[in-house]
Design an enzyme around this catalytic site. Structure first.
Site, PDB file in Angstrom:
ATOM      1  CG  HIS A  89     -12.011  -0.278   6.328  1.00 45.51           C
ATOM      2  ND1 HIS A  89     -12.119  -1.310   7.231  1.00 45.51           N
ATOM      3  CD2 HIS A  89     -11.699  -0.853   5.142  1.00 45.51           C
ATOM      4  CE1 HIS A  89     -11.870  -2.454   6.620  1.00 45.51           C
ATOM      5  NE2 HIS A  89     -11.615  -2.208   5.348  1.00 45.51           N
ATOM      6  CG  ASP A 119     -13.179  -1.117  10.439  1.00 44.26           C
ATOM      7  OD1 ASP A 119     -13.691  -0.168   9.809  1.00 44.26           O
ATOM      8  OD2 ASP A 119     -12.491  -2.006   9.897  1.00 44.26           O
ATOM      9  CB  SER A 193     -12.828  -5.306   4.202  1.00 45.13           C
ATOM     10  OG  SER A 193     -11.441  -5.444   4.346  1.00 45.13           O
TER      11      SER A 193
END
Length: 208
Positions: A89, A119, A193
């Site tokens: 993402h 992901d 992230s």
């Protein structure tokens, strides 16, 4: 009635009681990822109200406006040739990807592969190298209570290190067929992230 002796906490897994050696080992391989996504901008409320035909009648063809969106994340180099592991993402739909390495140098990168179900994404840095690379570990060997470090760029603050423990294993959060996550109480914030979760041997055992 007997008296229970004091509970002695286990010693930290590093002789100095500090995580500095682990952080210094992995940090050179941790990168900051900046992305730019370009696309057509939506119509304004006035355009929505009057309609496209109205504007064409009075103003002719209206040039299409471009919408530019910027975002940031983290990643970790896992091969000296410039292979970077991050979250899918973080780079999804990105038109441009810029990777800033620990030495402050900026590199263009391209997506080699991405899997939305897990992901995860793999990037390749363009030019340069060899790069400092982190070692991949075996997350199956982790135990609840083990110390771990999270390294990344929360809020764009590159090379931020936070510490915590493995709080649980095999967590299911409703994210699909590969729903088997590690839970940690190490501080994770926007921008982390894609950064690595590291064990006390300096090995990457997860992606935040």
């Amino acid at each position: 009635m007997g008296v229970q002796g004091p509970i002695v906490p286990a010693a930290l897994p590093v002789p100095s009681g500090s995580f500095s050696q682990v952080a210094e080992t992995v940090a050179p391989a941790v990168v900051n990822i900046n992305t730019v996504t370009r696309g057509a901008a939506g119509r304004t409320p006035i355009e929505e109200f009057f309609g496209e035909e109205f504007f064409r009648r009075f103003f002719g063809e209206v040039p299409e406006r471009e919408q530019v969106q910027k975002s940031l994340g983290s990643g970790v180099i896992v091969d000296p040739s410039g292979i970077v592991l991050t979250n899918a993402h973080v780079v999804e739909r990105a038109s441009e990807i810029e990777v800033v390495t620990a030495d402050g140098k900026k590199h263009k990168a391209k997506v080699v592969g991405a899997d939305r179900r897990t992901d995860l994404a793999v990037l390749k840095l363009q030019g340069g190298g060899p790069y400092p690379a982190a070692t991949l570990g075996d997350s199956d060997k982790l135990k609840v209570g083990d110390w771990v470090l999270a390294i990344g760029s929360p809020f764009g603050l590159q090379q931020t290190v936070t510490a915590g423990i493995i709080s649980a294993k095999g967590r299911s959060i409703g994210q699909g067929p590969f729903d088997d996550f590690l839970q940690t109480d190490a501080a994770i914030n926007p921008g982390n992230s894609g950064g690595p979760l590291v064990n006390m041997s300096g090995e990457v055992v997860g992606i935040n």
